[in-house]
Design an enzyme around this catalytic site. Structure first.
Site, PDB file in Angstrom:
ATOM      1  N   LEU A  66       0.825  -1.201   0.000  1.00 53.91           N
ATOM      2  CA  LEU A  66       0.000   0.000   0.000  1.00 53.91           C
ATOM      3  C   LEU A  66       0.863   1.256   0.000  1.00 53.91           C
ATOM      4  O   LEU A  66       2.062   1.190   0.284  1.00 53.91           O
ATOM      5  CB  LEU A  66      -0.923  -0.021   1.227  1.00 53.91           C
ATOM      6  CG  LEU A  66      -1.888  -1.216   1.278  1.00 53.91           C
ATOM      7  CD1 LEU A  66      -2.516  -1.363   2.650  1.00 53.91           C
ATOM      8  CD2 LEU A  66      -2.967  -1.065   0.209  1.00 53.91           C
ATOM      9  N   PRO A  67       0.277   2.422  -0.310  1.00 50.47           N
ATOM     10  CA  PRO A  67       1.100   3.628  -0.445  1.00 50.47           C
ATOM     11  C   PRO A  67       1.823   4.069   0.821  1.00 50.47           C
ATOM     12  O   PRO A  67       2.928   4.598   0.741  1.00 50.47           O
ATOM     13  CB  PRO A  67       0.088   4.687  -0.898  1.00 50.47           C
ATOM     14  CG  PRO A  67      -0.993   3.915  -1.566  1.00 50.47           C
ATOM     15  CD  PRO A  67      -1.099   2.635  -0.789  1.00 50.47           C
ATOM     16  N   THR A  97       6.317   0.670   2.271  1.00 53.87           N
ATOM     17  CA  THR A  97       7.349   1.435   2.968  1.00 53.87           C
ATOM     18  C   THR A  97       6.639   2.335   3.962  1.00 53.87           C
ATOM     19  O   THR A  97       5.914   3.247   3.568  1.00 53.87           O
ATOM     20  CB  THR A  97       8.193   2.259   1.985  1.00 53.87           C
ATOM     21  OG1 THR A  97       8.777   1.377   1.022  1.00 53.87           O
ATOM     22  CG2 THR A  97       9.297   3.009   2.710  1.00 53.87           C
ATOM     23  N   LYS A 172      15.067  -0.419   4.524  1.00 51.24           N
ATOM     24  CA  LYS A 172      14.465   0.019   3.253  1.00 51.24           C
ATOM     25  C   LYS A 172      14.505   1.537   3.126  1.00 51.24           C
ATOM     26  O   LYS A 172      14.811   2.078   2.048  1.00 51.24           O
ATOM     27  CB  LYS A 172      13.019  -0.484   3.159  1.00 51.24           C
ATOM     28  CG  LYS A 172      12.189   0.158   2.042  1.00 51.24           C
ATOM     29  CD  LYS A 172      12.781  -0.085   0.648  1.00 51.24           C
ATOM     30  CE  LYS A 172      12.114   0.793  -0.414  1.00 51.24           C
ATOM     31  NZ  LYS A 172      10.681   0.557  -0.577  1.00 51.24           N
ATOM     32  N   LYS A 241       7.778  11.195   0.108  1.00 52.67           N
ATOM     33  CA  LYS A 241       7.271  10.524   1.314  1.00 52.67           C
ATOM     34  C   LYS A 241       8.341   9.663   1.949  1.00 52.67           C
ATOM     35  O   LYS A 241       8.573   9.708   3.169  1.00 52.67           O
ATOM     36  CB  LYS A 241       6.031   9.694   0.960  1.00 52.67           C
ATOM     37  CG  LYS A 241       5.349   8.990   2.131  1.00 52.67           C
ATOM     38  CD  LYS A 241       5.830   7.560   2.347  1.00 52.67           C
ATOM     39  CE  LYS A 241       5.440   6.633   1.211  1.00 52.67           C
ATOM     40  NZ  LYS A 241       5.832   5.217   1.521  1.00 52.67           N
TER      41      LYS A 241
END
Length: 289
Positions: A66-67, A97, A172, A241
């Site tokens: 998901l975003p 992430t 990550k 983001k």
């Protein structure tokens, strides 16, 4: 009973990931996404079209792509929650992430419902998602990692257990910080070379022969050289983001990351100029201006 796997979020990265899981795991895979056409393509390959509510009562392990953590929290505990008393879900694997403190808080909340949690964000490219050659960095308990890792290896050629909950996200986020900062340097190099009368494509090809070669160059060099930054690749808003997640980690550690901050400022300006949904190396246009 044969466990049922669930997958929520089959967009740009998630579709290829879920397809590899479906084709390699040997188990039923039930899929949910806000875009019905994304689900339909996987259903044509044998997945079961589903919804978050239906997954709650059928799936054993659910993967999320998901975003951001906002959507992850909403799927788990929102208006139509994945997690509720009497549900079948035993493990949630967040392959998005996501913010580290909120990831750790989510794991605690899930544990209170008897649900295990792994953070398992992915790195590399959309092509790697399609080919099943992603890097997956995982945080969570050893035993849970061991039980889920065979399914993760359906999606990634490199699956690395990085430590406790949140450690996969930290690794990550640092990966993306280095990648984005490197692309910033490449954009600057191409703008300088072009201004000095050297062809950008030639520069990119020569850099690949020398000590400046990198995954970032091989991933983005052609787009930079051609000044092509399409939508539906990793967009500037998503890159910003991720870099803000890195800056938040740095702030909490008392570290001032000057290079990452400069790159974040450039990405922020690119979004403000209307490039939010363009492939993030579009920052080249701001450097060149």
């Amino acid at each position: 009973m044969t466990p049922v796997l669930g997958f929520v979020g089959v967009g740009v990265m998630g579709e290829g990931m879920c397809r590899n899981l479906l084709q390699k795991c040997g188990l039923p895979v039930h899929v949910a996404d806000v875009q019905a056409e994304n689900v339909a393509r996987l259903a044509a390959l044998g997945a079961v079209a589903s919804s978050v509510l239906r997954l709650r009562d059928t799936a054993h392990t659910v993967f999320l792509s998901l975003p951001s953590i906002d959507q992850v929290e909403a799927v788990c505990f929102g208006a139509e929650p994945l997690i509720a008393p009497g549900g079948t879900v035993k493990t949630v694997v967040d392959m998005s992430t996501s913010d580290v403190p909120r990831t750790r808080a989510l794991a605690e909340r899930l544990a209170a419902h008897g649900v295990g949690f792994l953070d398992a964000p992915v790195a590399r490219s959309r092509e790697a998602a399609n080919n099943g050659t992603l890097l997956v960095t995982v945080g969570g308990p050893d035993d849970l990692f061991e039980s889920v890792s065979p399914w993760l290896r359906c999606m990634g050629s490199d699956v690395v257990h990085c430590g406790g909950v949140g450690a996969g996200q930290v690794v990550k986020i640092m990966n993306n910080m280095v990648l984005l900062s490197t692309v910033n340097a490449l954009a600057e190099a191409m703008a300088i070379a072009e201004a000095a009368g050297v062809d950008k494509a030639l520069l990119a090809s020569v850099l690949r022969l020398g000590s400046a070669d990198s995954f970032a160059l091989r991933l983005t060099g052609e787009k930079l050289a051609k000044d092509e930054f399409p939508e539906k690749l990793f967009p500037t808003a998503y890159a910003l983001k991720d870099l803000r997640l890195a800056l938040a980690l740095a702030q909490s550690s008392g570290i001032t990351p000057a290079v990452a901050q400069a790159t974040a400022t450039l990405l922020d300006e690119a979004c403000a100029r209307g490039y939010a949904m363009n492939y993030y190396p579009v920052i080249y246009r701001l450097v060149r201006a």
